[in-house]
Design an enzyme around this catalytic site. Structure first.
Site, PDB file in Angstrom:
ATOM      1  N   GLY A   1      -2.894  -2.691  -1.722  1.00  0.00           N
ATOM      2  CA  GLY A   1      -2.538  -1.321  -1.336  1.00  0.00           C
ATOM      3  C   GLY A   1      -1.454  -0.637  -2.164  1.00  0.00           C
ATOM      4  O   GLY A   1      -1.022   0.461  -1.808  1.00  0.00           O
TER       5      GLY A   1
ATOM      6  N   TRP B   1      -1.511   0.834  -5.161  1.00  0.00           N
ATOM      7  CA  TRP B   1      -1.929   2.131  -5.728  1.00  0.00           C
ATOM      8  C   TRP B   1      -2.059   3.165  -4.602  1.00  0.00           C
ATOM      9  O   TRP B   1      -1.697   4.326  -4.776  1.00  0.00           O
ATOM     10  CB  TRP B   1      -3.272   1.994  -6.467  1.00  0.00           C
ATOM     11  CG  TRP B   1      -3.169   1.397  -7.840  1.00  0.00           C
ATOM     12  CD1 TRP B   1      -2.226   0.509  -8.280  1.00  0.00           C
ATOM     13  CD2 TRP B   1      -4.032   1.648  -8.955  1.00  0.00           C
ATOM     14  NE1 TRP B   1      -2.458   0.198  -9.598  1.00  0.00           N
ATOM     15  CE2 TRP B   1      -3.560   0.863 -10.036  1.00  0.00           C
ATOM     16  CE3 TRP B   1      -5.171   2.421  -9.154  1.00  0.00           C
ATOM     17  CZ2 TRP B   1      -4.183   0.865 -11.297  1.00  0.00           C
ATOM     18  CZ3 TRP B   1      -5.792   2.434 -10.398  1.00  0.00           C
ATOM     19  CH2 TRP B   1      -5.303   1.663 -11.463  1.00  0.00           C
TER      20      TRP B   1
ATOM     21  N   ASP C   1     -12.160  -1.642  -0.374  1.00  0.00           N
ATOM     22  CA  ASP C   1     -12.031  -2.960  -1.011  1.00  0.00           C
ATOM     23  C   ASP C   1     -12.911  -3.963  -0.289  1.00  0.00           C
ATOM     24  O   ASP C   1     -13.181  -3.821   0.912  1.00  0.00           O
ATOM     25  CB  ASP C   1     -10.573  -3.454  -1.000  1.00  0.00           C
ATOM     26  CG  ASP C   1     -10.310  -4.481  -2.105  1.00  0.00           C
ATOM     27  OD1 ASP C   1      -9.644  -4.119  -3.104  1.00  0.00           O
ATOM     28  OD2 ASP C   1     -10.794  -5.632  -1.999  1.00  0.00           O
TER      29      ASP C   1
ATOM     30  N   ASP D   1     -18.158  -3.757   0.095  1.00  0.00           N
ATOM     31  CA  ASP D   1     -18.480  -4.053  -1.301  1.00  0.00           C
ATOM     32  C   ASP D   1     -18.917  -2.755  -1.978  1.00  0.00           C
ATOM     33  O   ASP D   1     -19.893  -2.130  -1.544  1.00  0.00           O
ATOM     34  CB  ASP D   1     -19.603  -5.103  -1.341  1.00  0.00           C
ATOM     35  CG  ASP D   1     -19.925  -5.550  -2.759  1.00  0.00           C
ATOM     36  OD1 ASP D   1     -19.490  -4.890  -3.722  1.00  0.00           O
ATOM     37  OD2 ASP D   1     -20.630  -6.571  -2.888  1.00  0.00           O
TER      38      ASP D   1
ATOM     39  N   ASP E   1      -9.211   0.111  -9.769  1.00  0.00           N
ATOM     40  CA  ASP E   1      -8.503  -1.077 -10.268  1.00  0.00           C
ATOM     41  C   ASP E   1      -9.333  -2.312  -9.924  1.00  0.00           C
ATOM     42  O   ASP E   1      -8.840  -3.421  -9.907  1.00  0.00           O
ATOM     43  CB  ASP E   1      -7.115  -1.142  -9.610  1.00  0.00           C
ATOM     44  CG  ASP E   1      -6.138  -2.039 -10.377  1.00  0.00           C
ATOM     45  OD1 ASP E   1      -6.403  -2.338 -11.547  1.00  0.00           O
ATOM     46  OD2 ASP E   1      -5.110  -2.420  -9.787  1.00  0.00           O
TER      47      ASP E   1
ATOM     48  N   LYS F   1      -9.768   0.367 -14.809  1.00  0.00           N
ATOM     49  CA  LYS F   1      -9.372  -0.833 -15.550  1.00  0.00           C
ATOM     50  C   LYS F   1     -10.551  -1.356 -16.376  1.00  0.00           C
ATOM     51  O   LYS F   1     -11.681  -1.381 -15.891  1.00  0.00           O
ATOM     52  CB  LYS F   1      -8.926  -1.891 -14.547  1.00  0.00           C
ATOM     53  CG  LYS F   1      -8.672  -3.237 -15.186  1.00  0.00           C
ATOM     54  CD  LYS F   1      -7.679  -4.047 -14.432  1.00  0.00           C
ATOM     55  CE  LYS F   1      -8.156  -4.538 -13.084  1.00  0.00           C
ATOM     56  NZ  LYS F   1      -7.045  -5.161 -12.369  1.00  0.00           N
TER      57      LYS F   1
HETATM   58  C1  LIG Z   1      -6.254  -5.968  -9.010  1.00  0.00           C
HETATM   59  S1  LIG Z   1      -6.790  -5.833  -7.351  1.00  0.00           S
HETATM   60  C2  LIG Z   1      -6.374  -4.159  -6.960  1.00  0.00           C
HETATM   61  C3  LIG Z   1      -4.909  -3.933  -6.717  1.00  0.00           C
HETATM   62  C4  LIG Z   1      -4.614  -2.572  -6.151  1.00  0.00           C
HETATM   63  N1  LIG Z   1      -4.824  -1.534  -7.144  1.00  0.00           N
HETATM   64  C5  LIG Z   1      -3.219  -2.479  -5.647  1.00  0.00           C
HETATM   65  O1  LIG Z   1      -2.433  -1.724  -6.206  1.00  0.00           O
HETATM   66  O2  LIG Z   1      -2.905  -3.142  -4.643  1.00  0.00           O
HETATM   67  C6  LIG Z   1      -8.524  -5.716  -7.545  1.00  0.00           C
HETATM   68  C7  LIG Z   1      -9.271  -5.516  -6.267  1.00  0.00           C
HETATM   69  O3  LIG Z   1     -10.635  -5.213  -6.559  1.00  0.00           O
HETATM   70  C8  LIG Z   1     -11.378  -5.654  -5.449  1.00  0.00           C
HETATM   71  N2  LIG Z   1     -12.817  -5.700  -5.767  1.00  0.00           N
HETATM   72  C9  LIG Z   1     -13.423  -6.472  -6.695  1.00  0.00           C
HETATM   73  N3  LIG Z   1     -14.753  -6.284  -6.642  1.00  0.00           N
HETATM   74  C10 LIG Z   1     -14.980  -5.358  -5.675  1.00  0.00           C
HETATM   75  C11 LIG Z   1     -16.162  -4.757  -5.141  1.00  0.00           C
HETATM   76  N4  LIG Z   1     -17.377  -5.083  -5.588  1.00  0.00           N
HETATM   77  N5  LIG Z   1     -16.027  -3.859  -4.130  1.00  0.00           N
HETATM   78  C12 LIG Z   1     -14.806  -3.555  -3.658  1.00  0.00           C
HETATM   79  N6  LIG Z   1     -13.648  -4.094  -4.113  1.00  0.00           N
HETATM   80  C13 LIG Z   1     -13.736  -4.984  -5.117  1.00  0.00           C
HETATM   81  C14 LIG Z   1     -10.780  -7.011  -5.145  1.00  0.00           C
HETATM   82  O4  LIG Z   1     -11.085  -7.429  -3.839  1.00  0.00           O
HETATM   83  C15 LIG Z   1      -9.287  -6.755  -5.365  1.00  0.00           C
HETATM   84  O5  LIG Z   1      -8.612  -6.504  -4.169  1.00  0.00           O
END
Ligand SMILES: C[S@@+](CC[C@H](N)C(=O)[O-])C[C@H]1O[C@@H](n2cnc3c(N)ncnc32)[C@H](O)[C@@H]1O
Length: 233
Positions: free
Chosen positions: A80, A82, A103, A119, A144, A184
């Site tokens: 959370g 961002w 997420d 998802d 992200d 990203k």
């Molecule tokens: C680097 S973290 C994000 C951090 C976030 N920007 C923050 O500031 O807290 C990447 C996130 O992408 C999510 N993610 C990866 N694949 C996903 C998908 N198919 N659908 C939704 N979320 C996904 C992961 O669960 C993870 O929580």
């Protein structure tokens, strides 16, 4: 300043980490890196949910991504950080929520944000997000998202490119003209064709490696400014 997150992060980091009993070698190395990481400590101090918050904060300072009243979609929002930055910057409130997050993992509530556990690759994700936006278009779509890394550089690159392409398809559908897309990428070669398409759809494309992004990671961010709109794109 971020009360809700102070509660979320209430226990000191070192204490939390030392409570973990069984650790694999790689997770022990990860924990050691977290303990020694100044961004982790500063995030904890400021009540941010993770060091990623500093990446978005830096990009916002550089490109003025947010302004009060703007609507934001945060893809891959957990835990959370961002979302916290965006909520504050656009002055999103519970009565007038302007930030929508999604997420795979649960995200503890943040006042002023509407978040869903889902998802993004599922067919109905774009529709659900548009419902959460309450029929409004967005001014900023940021992703992200990253699947867990495998250690195989090309596999990681291709996985993130797949998520990026889906996020981009969603963004061009919901963004207002002049809107912003942030995502990203892990360098790997196949991003160039995609970046060429972005250059047609947006007035300005910037590549950013924020200070808080680990130097040993091939991660960088693309910031696309000035969406030309669906008619011009
Ligand atoms: C680097 S973290 C994000 C951090 C976030 N920007 C923050 O500031 O807290 C990447 C996130 O992408 C999510 N993610 C990866 N694949 C996903 C998908 N198919 N659908 C939704 N979320 C996904 C992961 O669960 C993870 O929580």
């Amino acid at each position: 300043m971020y009360n809700i997150c102070m509660a979320f992060n209430a226990r000191p980091l070192k204490e939390k980490l030392h409570r973990k009993r069984s650790r694999t070698k790689s997770s022990a190395a990860w924990l050691q890196r977290q303990i020694n990481d100044p961004y982790v400590a500063e995030a904890h101090h400021l009540g941010f949910r993770g060091r990623a918050a500093f990446k978005l904060q830096q990009m916002d300072r550089q490109f003025h991504l947010f302004a009060p009243g703007k609507r934001v979609v945060d893809l891959g929002c957990a835990p959370g950080g961002w979302t916290q930055i965006a909520v504050k910057a656009v002055r999103s409130t519970e009565n007038n929520p302007l930030v929508v997050g999604l997420d795979l993992l649960p995200t503890a509530p943040i006042a002023g944000a509407r978040m869903i556990q889902m998802d993004f690759t599922s067919d109905d994700a774009p529709v659900v997000l548009q419902e959460l936006l309450g029929g409004h278009k967005a001014d900023v779509v940021m992703s992200d998202m990253a699947a867990n890394t495998t250690g195989n550089h090309m596999t990681d690159h291709l996985r993130i490119m797949n998520l990026l392409k889906m996020a981009y398809a969603f963004a061009v559908q919901v963004l207002n003209p002049n809107g912003i897309f942030i995502a990203k990428i892990f360098q790997g070669g196949t991003e160039n064709k995609f970046l060429a398409q972005m250059k047609k759809d947006f007035k300005t494309i910037k590549h950013v490696k924020p200070d808080a992004s680990r130097k040993d990671s091939s991660e960088f961010y693309v910031v696309a400014l000035g969406f030309r709109g669906n008619d011009e794109a």
